[in-house]
Motif scaffolding. Sequence first.
Motif, PDB file in Angstrom:
ATOM      1  N   THR A  87       3.184 -52.515  38.821  1.00 18.74           N
ATOM      2  CA  THR A  87       2.555 -51.427  39.545  1.00 18.74           C
ATOM      3  C   THR A  87       1.587 -50.750  38.583  1.00 18.74           C
ATOM      4  O   THR A  87       1.225 -51.324  37.560  1.00 18.74           O
ATOM      5  N   GLN A  88       1.151 -49.551  38.874  1.00 19.56           N
ATOM      6  CA  GLN A  88       0.243 -48.862  37.969  1.00 19.56           C
ATOM      7  C   GLN A  88       0.996 -48.366  36.739  1.00 19.56           C
ATOM      8  O   GLN A  88       2.168 -48.023  36.807  1.00 19.56           O
ATOM      9  N   GLY A 117       3.846 -49.792  47.090  1.00 17.40           N
ATOM     10  CA  GLY A 117       3.409 -51.164  46.902  1.00 17.40           C
ATOM     11  C   GLY A 117       3.518 -52.006  48.164  1.00 17.40           C
ATOM     12  O   GLY A 117       4.076 -51.565  49.177  1.00 17.40           O
ATOM     13  N   ARG A 128       8.163 -43.163  36.817  1.00 19.48           N
ATOM     14  CA  ARG A 128       7.020 -43.874  36.250  1.00 19.48           C
ATOM     15  C   ARG A 128       6.274 -42.994  35.243  1.00 19.48           C
ATOM     16  O   ARG A 128       5.774 -43.484  34.224  1.00 19.48           O
ATOM     17  N   ASP A 134       9.383 -50.967  44.809  1.00 17.86           N
ATOM     18  CA  ASP A 134       7.968 -51.212  45.040  1.00 17.86           C
ATOM     19  C   ASP A 134       7.492 -50.494  46.296  1.00 17.86           C
ATOM     20  O   ASP A 134       6.436 -49.851  46.303  1.00 17.86           O
TER      21      ASP A 134
END
Length: 267
Positions: free
Chosen positions: A81-82, A25, A54, A20
């Motif tokens: 997260t995104q 994050g 990601r 993260d």
Amino acid sequence: MEKAFPGIDPAVPSVARIYDYLLGGKDNFASDRAAAEKVIQLTPNVREGVRSNRRFLSRAVRFMAATGIRQFLDIGAGLPTQENVHQVALRVAPESHVVYVDNDPIVLTHGRALLADNDQTIVLSGDLREPEAILADPEVTKHLDLGQPVGLLLLAVLHFIPDDDVAQRVVATLRDRLAPGSALAISHLSFGDLDEERLREGRELYTKTSAGSATPRSSAQIRRFFDGFTLVEPGLVPTDDWRPEEGDPRLPALPGVDGFVGVGLLP
């Protein structure tokens, strides 16, 4: 003062919270940030690497949805997260159902809060090293029909199982419960250009985390996880080389670890 969570020792770094932090994050503790900064010192490309991972997640989920898959099981999901699996899947196929599984209580707390109003997506406690327990969880079997194709995601998680035989058994156990037409996506840490000393330091660092270890593997070792699956083109490749899309950034030429990714279909 950092917020306390039941069952969490904030002094022990968590791989989910380290990840993260690397993604930018805020759901992490001082111990996680300190561990992440040490990882960055050892592998200067690691921030770019997790962002590349990601992007692969998004491409893999879209590919699975394009094959007709409408159920997704993400084990070792990490903190929200995104561009999470459910966001990508529901955008392509709004009828999709998603199950996230993780063993970090903070992941469960944040995930459940985020998804409180989304009855198509649930977050459950579970450990990849106990695949039978995950598959037998009544919430899993209620939310997913294992008699129909499932998109299984094991992203940046198998390298936390150090024993090759155990890791192979875990994947085989999951594979054997999947219906034909299912898909498996894997991303896995490899050695990159790190020398033996940096690899040793990295392993020592992860012994102090909740995972207890991190084990890079060769492309040949990672390919074995796809036994029983048909690897789709372009096969098992560096993360940025799996079906890149126009505008996707490339990993900069920084020293550090690398990763291999692939998607397999179950005949």
